[in-house]
Design an enzyme around this catalytic site. Structure first.
Site, PDB file in Angstrom:
ATOM      1  N   LYS A 208       0.716  -1.142   0.053  1.00 17.03           N
ATOM      2  CA  LYS A 208      -0.165  -0.170   0.105  1.00 17.03           C
ATOM      3  C   LYS A 208       0.630   1.890  -0.069  1.00 17.03           C
ATOM      4  CE  LYS A 208      -3.294   2.715   0.834  1.00 17.03           C
ATOM      5  NZ  LYS A 208      -4.100   3.296  -0.649  1.00 17.03           N
ATOM      6  N   ASN A 212       1.336   3.839  -3.422  1.00 19.01           N
ATOM      7  CA  ASN A 212       0.911   5.357  -2.843  1.00 19.01           C
ATOM      8  C   ASN A 212       2.607   6.736  -3.034  1.00 19.01           C
ATOM      9  OD1 ASN A 212      -1.835   5.511  -2.217  1.00 19.01           O
ATOM     10  ND2 ASN A 212      -1.787   5.807  -0.519  1.00 19.01           N
ATOM     11  N   PHE A 253      -2.379   9.823 -14.176  1.00 21.67           N
ATOM     12  CA  PHE A 253      -0.926  10.303 -12.838  1.00 21.67           C
ATOM     13  C   PHE A 253       0.129  11.131 -13.900  1.00 21.67           C
ATOM     14  CE2 PHE A 253      -2.215   8.866  -8.893  1.00 21.67           C
ATOM     15  CZ  PHE A 253      -3.601   8.553  -9.227  1.00 21.67           C
ATOM     16  N   GLY A 261      -3.439  16.215  -3.008  1.00 22.65           N
ATOM     17  CA  GLY A 261      -3.578  16.664  -1.617  1.00 22.65           C
ATOM     18  C   GLY A 261      -5.035  14.991  -1.035  1.00 22.65           C
ATOM     19  N   CYS A 264      -5.027  10.768   2.074  1.00 20.52           N
ATOM     20  CA  CYS A 264      -4.290   9.664   1.691  1.00 20.52           C
ATOM     21  C   CYS A 264      -2.639  10.383   1.949  1.00 20.52           C
ATOM     22  CB  CYS A 264      -4.026   8.705   1.246  1.00 20.52           C
ATOM     23  SG  CYS A 264      -5.822   7.820   1.746  1.00 20.52           S
ATOM     24  N   LYS A 327     -10.139  16.491  -4.972  1.00 19.52           N
ATOM     25  CA  LYS A 327     -10.454  15.420  -6.842  1.00 19.52           C
ATOM     26  C   LYS A 327     -12.173  15.713  -6.340  1.00 19.52           C
ATOM     27  CE  LYS A 327     -10.360  11.217  -6.605  1.00 19.52           C
ATOM     28  NZ  LYS A 327     -10.113   9.498  -6.622  1.00 19.52           N
TER      29      LYS A 327
END
Ligand code: NAD
Length: 437
Positions: A208, A212, A253, A261, A264, A327
């Site tokens: 994880k 990220n 991306f 922001g 997470c 978002k």
């Protein structure tokens, strides 16, 4: 199966509803009474597309309930831990008090053979520590780390048909008894072909944080390219189109803009750096410090560009910020770059009005000093400059010709590089993007 979901925020409420949708009997448990009463009335306490409809649908079947009483977890086969792991105040590390307290309160209600499945994003080593705690208590249950990858705005689809399931078990073995139990929980998506990977606790936790960190790095990479484009007069959007066609790189991306922001990415890369430091591996992640710094520089850059657009001074200028959420399709304003920019502009003497389709109430709680206006026409009225900072569909679709008569001065800064610059300029606007000439 009988399932308990502990922590019913953005992750847990969606997880609980989706598990009931898959046919399980689910109880959602949260310490926040307000959230529990909203969820019990099938009202989503935050905005997530489709969540309210799903809550209604599954509550009518009688398979989903919510409570603040932890003893309701008793009798469940699987207990999902979905509580928050925010950044500690004044430090980079993650605050694990919610995870620890949820675990301690759950322990008396766990029965032999139960599976405790951690979904929260935690520093590597947490699962080993918690499984030792469970072993010390001799509760006879198993701990799996089953990290969650959902995206706010797509949370239901991401939960019901994720890209993959990751199960972290103590010995990393497919034969661990918890593997078969989780396979039963996720039987429907597994039958539909969702890949499932079994590994040890530490690797599962790292999957994880590594994912990220990679996403954050990709965003900061293109934003660093935007800085270079700004220095040379090049266009970062064409650059991204061209490098993105290489399928080793990919276009996703690579949207240069005001940066990432939310609840997470920022806290997860910081917690990862802090944890690597504790493990003596801090050098491996020093690049993440730069990723974070590039990201934060974007916010300052937007303030500078806005000042330029306003002719050198922000004092007394009327600025309208389109978007407050971190978002689109979310009302989450945690570490929202849009709000952080709005607050900096206000501090420097501008008169800032923020509009957003869903996030105004949350934004006003965090930044009460800003003005808020739900209606876009009223928000832009007499504005000296517009800033598009969250790319909601309705802002992308704004008609520059119709808007001209409403504002005091037709100037726009497109913080997400989503508008057609040629169209806005043709309509008489001064248009600025980020990393674009
Ligand atoms: P959140 O703040 O929205 O929700 C956390 C919930 O836990 C709150 O409702 C809080 O009241 C509850 N809680 C705290 N202590 C509790 C306790 N002892 N018992 C019961 N409930 C308790 O946070 P979130 O966004 O849902 O994130 C939760 C975790 O999931 C974090 O680790 C986050 O990093 C991870 N995650 C979040 C997302 C996302 O998109 N939001 C995606 C993937 C992973």
């Amino acid at each position: 199966m009988r399932i308990s979901v502990i922590g019913c925020g953005y992750l847990g409420a969606v997880h609980a509803a989706c598990m009931a949708k898959l046919g399980h009997d689910v109880v959602g448990i949260d310490i926040d009474e307000r959230k529990v009463s909203e969820l019990s009335a099938a009202r989503a306490p935050f905005f997530e597309p489709g969540l309210e409809e799903l809550l209604k649908e599954v509550q009518e079947t009688g398979r989903l309930s919510f409570t603040s009483d932890m003893s309701a977890a008793k009798g469940s086969d699987v207990h999902f831990i979905c509580v928050g792991t925010p950044q500690k105040k004044g430090e980079n590390a993650a605050d694990l008090t919610y995870v620890d307290s949820a675990m301690l309160r759950l322990l008396p209600h766990i029965e032999p053979g139960n599976v405790v499945a951690g979904k929260s994003t935690v520093p590597v080593g947490t699962a080993t520590r918690l499984s030792t705690l469970m072993a010390d208590q001799e509760c006879g249950a198993h701990l799996v780390w089953n990290p969650e990858f959902l995206r706010e705005g797509h949370a239901i689809t991401d939960t019901l048909s994720p890209d993959r399931f990751v199960y972290g078990v103590i010995d990393g073995s497919e034969d661990h008894p918890a593997v078969a139990v989780l396979d039963d929980v996720y039987a429907t998506p597994l039958e539909a072909g969702t890949p499932r990977l079994v590994m040890d606790h530490s690797t599962a936790e790292l999957v994880k944080t590594a994912a990220n960190s990679f996403l954050a790095t990709k965003i900061s990479f293109i934003n660093a390219m935007a800085e270079v484009c700004e220095a040379t007069g090049a266009d970062v959007t064409r650059l991204a189109d061209a490098i993105g066609l290489d399928d080793r790189i990919g276009r996703k991306f690579l949207q240069a803009g005001i940066g990432f922001g939310g609840g997470c990415l920022p806290k997860d890369i910081r917690a990862f750096m802090a944890r690597a430091g504790e493990l003596g591996a801090d050098q491996a992640l020093t690049f993440l410090r730069e990723v974070d710094a590039i990201n934060m520089r974007r916010r300052t850059r937007v303030v500078e560009l806005t000042r330029e657009l306003c002719g050198g001074s922000l004092l007394g200028t009327r600025i309208t910020v389109l978007g407050a959420a971190f978002k689109p399709a979310s009302d989450d304003v945690r570490d929202s770059p849009a709000l952080s920019i709005a607050a900096q502009l206000q501090l420097q003497g501008a008169d800032v009005t923020v509009t957003d389709p869903k996030a105004i109430a949350n934004a006003a709680r965090r930044f009460p000093e800003l003005h808020y206006e739900q209606d876009v026409d009223l928000a832009v009225s007499n504005s000296d400059v517009l800033l598009l900072l969250t790319e909601w569909e309705q802002y992308r679709a704004l008609d520059p010709y119709l808007l001209t008569s409403k504002v005091a001065s037709p100037r726009i800064l497109d913080g997400r590089n989503v508008l057609d610059a040629g169209k806005w300029r043709a309509a008489g606007w001064t248009y600025r993007g980020l990393g674009r000439p």
